[in-house]
Scaffold this active site. Structure first.
Site, PDB file in Angstrom:
ATOM      1  N   CYS A  10      56.967  26.530  85.226  1.00 43.60           N
ATOM      2  CA  CYS A  10      56.943  27.810  84.523  1.00 43.60           C
ATOM      3  C   CYS A  10      58.387  28.296  84.445  1.00 43.60           C
ATOM      4  O   CYS A  10      59.291  27.647  84.963  1.00 43.60           O
ATOM      5  CB  CYS A  10      55.991  28.820  85.186  1.00 43.60           C
ATOM      6  SG  CYS A  10      56.443  29.375  86.824  1.00 43.60           S
ATOM      7  N   CYS A  84      56.479  27.721  79.832  1.00 39.47           N
ATOM      8  CA  CYS A  84      57.922  27.429  79.819  1.00 39.47           C
ATOM      9  C   CYS A  84      58.412  27.150  78.404  1.00 39.47           C
ATOM     10  O   CYS A  84      59.582  26.870  78.187  1.00 39.47           O
ATOM     11  CB  CYS A  84      58.277  26.280  80.762  1.00 39.47           C
ATOM     12  SG  CYS A  84      57.751  24.651  80.230  1.00 39.47           S
ATOM     13  N   CYS A  88      60.697  22.399  78.468  1.00 34.82           N
ATOM     14  CA  CYS A  88      60.250  21.223  79.199  1.00 34.82           C
ATOM     15  C   CYS A  88      60.516  19.965  78.367  1.00 34.82           C
ATOM     16  O   CYS A  88      60.002  19.836  77.261  1.00 34.82           O
ATOM     17  CB  CYS A  88      58.762  21.348  79.519  1.00 34.82           C
ATOM     18  SG  CYS A  88      58.201  20.138  80.714  1.00 34.82           S
TER      19      CYS A  88
END
Length: 141
Positions: A10, A84, A88
């Site tokens: 996150c 996120c 990522c």
């Protein structure tokens, strides 16, 4: 997959991902490798998340937010993102899941409990999916 590696990501690695990692480490025991990281880690784990997890007997107070590194993603079997965004990195062969969960940042313990409970449910489902028997029965809520 003998011992799956699961990475929770996150933004701040201070709430959702820390709670998920705590549940997976507790319920999966040594059958799963557990990691968590954030795209912009906070200075400390959210105190409301720490308190909510302590209520169910899981201590995450000693955890520290960690920065998300590409090699951590690449060496994981399953990457579970929790808000996120595009931070990522993507690697072929890695299984990605996106769990849409409210951010507990700035919330009190009463508001964090439902998020915690939803994470526990998802962790139990993940363990089943990975073929791992949870080390503890479901809690009566």
């Amino acid at each position: 997959m003998s011992k799956p590696s699961v990475l929770f990501v996150c933004v701040h690695n201070a709430g959702r991902s820390q709670m998920a990692a705590g549940f997976l480490a507790t319920l999966g025991g040594d059958q799963v490798e557990v990691r968590s990281a954030g795209s912009a880690p906070a200075d400390a784990v959210n105190p409301a998340a720490v308190a909510a997890m302590a209520e169910v007997g899981i201590d995450i107070a000693d955890q520290t937010p960690k920065i998300l590194l590409p090699d951590t993603v690449e060496s994981s079997d399953v990457v579970i993102t929790m808000g996120c965004g595009d931070a990522c990195p993507y690697f072929p062969g890695v299984r990605y899941l996106n769990w849409k969960l409210p951010d507990p940042a700035g919330k009190d313990v009463d508001s964090v409990r439902p998020i915690r409970d939803e994470i526990e449910t998802r962790i139990r489902d993940l363990l089943t999916d990975l073929g791992v028997t949870p080390t503890a029965p479901p809690r009566a809520v």
